[in-house]
Design a protein around this motif. Structure first.
Motif, PDB file in Angstrom:
ATOM      1  N   GLN A 187      39.770  50.932  40.435  1.00  0.00           N
ATOM      2  CA  GLN A 187      41.159  50.660  40.805  1.00  0.00           C
ATOM      3  C   GLN A 187      41.410  49.158  40.754  1.00  0.00           C
ATOM      4  OE1 GLN A 187      40.474  52.959  44.592  1.00  0.00           O
ATOM      5  NE2 GLN A 187      42.599  53.605  44.238  1.00  0.00           N
ATOM      6  N   VAL A 188      42.348  48.762  39.920  1.00  0.00           N
ATOM      7  CA  VAL A 188      42.775  47.370  39.812  1.00  0.00           C
ATOM      8  C   VAL A 188      44.183  47.305  40.389  1.00  0.00           C
ATOM      9  CG1 VAL A 188      43.294  45.481  38.227  1.00  0.00           C
ATOM     10  CG2 VAL A 188      41.367  47.012  37.757  1.00  0.00           C
ATOM     11  N   ALA A 189      44.362  46.555  41.469  1.00  0.00           N
ATOM     12  CA  ALA A 189      45.629  46.592  42.190  1.00  0.00           C
ATOM     13  C   ALA A 189      46.219  45.196  42.359  1.00  0.00           C
ATOM     14  CB  ALA A 189      45.439  47.247  43.563  1.00  0.00           C
ATOM     15  N   HIS A 190      47.358  44.972  41.716  1.00  0.00           N
ATOM     16  CA  HIS A 190      48.186  43.764  41.911  1.00  0.00           C
ATOM     17  C   HIS A 190      47.400  42.470  41.681  1.00  0.00           C
ATOM     18  CE1 HIS A 190      51.260  46.434  43.442  1.00  0.00           C
ATOM     19  NE2 HIS A 190      50.386  46.938  44.312  1.00  0.00           N
ATOM     20  N   ILE A 191      46.567  42.475  40.639  1.00  0.00           N
ATOM     21  CA  ILE A 191      45.777  41.275  40.336  1.00  0.00           C
ATOM     22  C   ILE A 191      46.675  40.176  39.772  1.00  0.00           C
ATOM     23  CG2 ILE A 191      44.008  40.309  38.801  1.00  0.00           C
ATOM     24  CD1 ILE A 191      42.817  41.801  41.104  1.00  0.00           C
ATOM     25  N   THR A 192      46.537  38.987  40.355  1.00  0.00           N
ATOM     26  CA  THR A 192      47.223  37.791  39.864  1.00  0.00           C
ATOM     27  C   THR A 192      46.193  36.674  39.731  1.00  0.00           C
ATOM     28  OG1 THR A 192      49.348  38.368  40.869  1.00  0.00           O
ATOM     29  CG2 THR A 192      48.991  36.055  40.334  1.00  0.00           C
ATOM     30  N   VAL A 193      46.139  36.055  38.551  1.00  0.00           N
ATOM     31  CA  VAL A 193      45.216  34.954  38.286  1.00  0.00           C
ATOM     32  C   VAL A 193      46.012  33.766  37.772  1.00  0.00           C
ATOM     33  CG1 VAL A 193      43.240  34.147  36.931  1.00  0.00           C
ATOM     34  CG2 VAL A 193      43.310  36.518  37.724  1.00  0.00           C
ATOM     35  N   ARG A 194      45.819  32.619  38.421  1.00  0.00           N
ATOM     36  CA  ARG A 194      46.507  31.392  37.998  1.00  0.00           C
ATOM     37  C   ARG A 194      45.473  30.326  37.679  1.00  0.00           C
ATOM     38  NH1 ARG A 194      49.219  32.792  42.802  1.00  0.00           N
ATOM     39  NH2 ARG A 194      51.245  33.791  42.449  1.00  0.00           N
ATOM     40  N   PHE A 195      45.746  29.578  36.624  1.00  0.00           N
ATOM     41  CA  PHE A 195      44.961  28.404  36.277  1.00  0.00           C
ATOM     42  C   PHE A 195      45.900  27.206  36.374  1.00  0.00           C
ATOM     43  CE2 PHE A 195      42.956  31.812  33.627  1.00  0.00           C
ATOM     44  CZ  PHE A 195      41.758  31.875  34.325  1.00  0.00           C
ATOM     45  N   GLY A 196      45.823  26.489  37.487  1.00  0.00           N
ATOM     46  CA  GLY A 196      46.785  25.419  37.709  1.00  0.00           C
ATOM     47  C   GLY A 196      48.187  26.008  37.821  1.00  0.00           C
TER      48      GLY A 196
END
Length: 273
Positions: free
Chosen positions: A14-23
């Motif tokens: 289950q992948v839920a609401h993943i957010t990834v930011r780089f800078g």
């Protein structure tokens, strides 16, 4: 999805609401999807869509600022990469980096040994044991390169190295195998053959998430697609329906021909099935 897999079963991954930011750049923007046991899921999208970042966030190589990943109901958030691997994830990467001084068999046996011990020294000792050698040979056979078991990686063509990378990942006995562009760099014949191998591994019971730009092969072997564009999920469903979606077509550089040719290939495959 395999015939014996039903949507009524709880998701394996289950992948839920993943957010990834780089800078200041948002690479993954609130993406959610489930993977059920036995699925061969295609994770697709144009260049820069965030597919590899998504896989790396699942394995913990990249830290997500928001969201969660659960494997068989267990939260993986905050766990180091090796601990996630021991929970049942394995990643076969696009860039193949085997141990050049070891034979193909020894490379896979080392991975099989590492699945039994957290100690690097222990994994080196394990690789000389008969059961790891036997398991390694079985895995090399499953990916079609058993006849090269005693050869060194430096003498092998790219197609063989891709299969070796897959065997090493399988040696970890994963619950979910994550494949990052395994067909990249292969000619059409090699790509078709390796796609068949991937489908065979899935039929053998291994759940797979596949990133791949070769839409023809993805459409042929996957029964479900998740589509990313600019870090957002824009499609999730049966391949033909997904590839006929105007938003998905537009995502491929606004060129209908890419998505349309893949959808047409699926239509022809279905007609001849």
């Amino acid at each position: 999805m395999n015939a014996n897999t039903t949507s009524a079963q709880p998701p394996l991954l289950q992948v839920a609401h993943i957010t990834v930011r780089f800078g200041g750049l948002t690479a993954i923007d609130d993406v959610s999807f489930d993977v059920h046991a036995g699925e061969l899921l295609g994770l697709i999208g144009p260049n820069g869509a965030g597919k590899t970042t998504m896989l790396r966030s699942i394995t913990g190589v990249v830290r997500a600022q928001q969201g969660s990943v659960r494997l068989q109901g267990e939260a993986l958030d905050g766990l180091a990469i090796e601990r996630r691997i021991r929970r049942g994830l394995a990643l076969s990467q696009q860039l193949v980096k085997p141990l050049r001084h070891l034979s193909l068999l020894e490379n896979v046996a080392l991975a099989a040994g590492s699945a039994k011990t957290a100690s690097p020294l222990g994994s080196l000792l394990h690789r000389s044991e008969h059961d790891e050698q036997a398991r390694a040979l079985e895995l090399l056979r499953s990916v079609g390169i058993a006849e090269r078991a005693d050869q060194l990686p430096g003498t092998q063509p790219l197609g063989v190295l891709k299969r070796l990378e897959m065997a090493r990942a399988l040696a970890l006995a994963p619950r979910v195998l994550l494949l990052d562009e395994p067909l990249a760099g292969l000619n059409s014949k090699e790509a078709h053959a390796l796609a068949e191998t991937i489908a065979g591994i899935n039929r053998g019971g291994v759940t797979i998430v596949l990133i791949e730009h070769n839409l023809g092969e993805v459409m042929r072997i996957c029964r479900r697609l998740v589509v990313l564009d600019n870090g957002r999920k824009i499609g999730d469903g049966e391949p033909r329906a997904v590839m006929n979606d105007p938003a998905v077509r537009a995502a491929y550089l606004g060129n209908d021909s890419v998505a349309a040719s893949a959808a047409d290939a699926q239509n022809q495959e279905t007609a001849h099935a």
